[in-house]
Design a protein around this motif. Structure first.
Motif, PDB file in Angstrom:
ATOM      1  N   THR A  14       0.854  -1.184   0.000  1.00 48.77           N
ATOM      2  CA  THR A  14       0.000   0.000   0.000  1.00 48.77           C
ATOM      3  C   THR A  14       0.893   1.237   0.000  1.00 48.77           C
ATOM      4  N   GLY A  16       0.822   3.514   2.188  1.00 50.24           N
ATOM      5  CA  GLY A  16       1.295   3.673   3.562  1.00 50.24           C
ATOM      6  C   GLY A  16       2.505   2.808   3.870  1.00 50.24           C
ATOM      7  N   ASP A  52      -2.383   3.047   6.892  1.00 50.93           N
ATOM      8  CA  ASP A  52      -3.487   2.884   5.939  1.00 50.93           C
ATOM      9  C   ASP A  52      -4.842   3.365   6.450  1.00 50.93           C
ATOM     10  N   GLN A  55      -5.897   6.680   2.969  1.00 46.07           N
ATOM     11  CA  GLN A  55      -5.358   6.003   1.793  1.00 46.07           C
ATOM     12  C   GLN A  55      -5.186   6.928   0.597  1.00 46.07           C
TER      13      GLN A  55
END
Length: 94
Positions: A14, A16, A52, A55
């Motif tokens: 992700t 993050g 996350d 996002q």
């Protein structure tokens, strides 16, 4: 323990996870990032991005982080879903 799934995990990280990895690689704390960006990116906000919870941070935040970490702003925008990636698309996914 088997670590064969790690290779795939790096491509599916992700935003993050990616940012957290870079920050740790730069050996910076959340507060150090806050200071380095003149409080444009608060440590609490960055923490939420890295976990996350957020996002799709604003392009301004992504730009500040890209500048600080010396990484591709376009790449961050793509990971946040603002830009469509040309590299990640495959014809088999329909």
């Amino acid at each position: 323990m088997h670590t064969s799934h790690d290779e795939r995990a790096t491509t599916k990280r992700t935003l993050g996870q990616y940012l957290a990895g870079i920050r740790l690689d730069r050996k910076m704390s959340l507060r150090a990032v806050e200071e380095a960006t003149n409080k444009q990116v608060s440590n609490a906000y960055l923490s939420q991005i890295e976990n996350d919870k957020i996002q799709q941070p604003s392009p301004n935040i992504l730009h500040a982080l890209a500048e600080l970490y010396a990484i591709s702003f376009e790449n961050l925008m793509e990971m946040a879903g603002y830009l469509m990636g040309t590299s990640g698309r495959s014809d088999t996914e329909r």
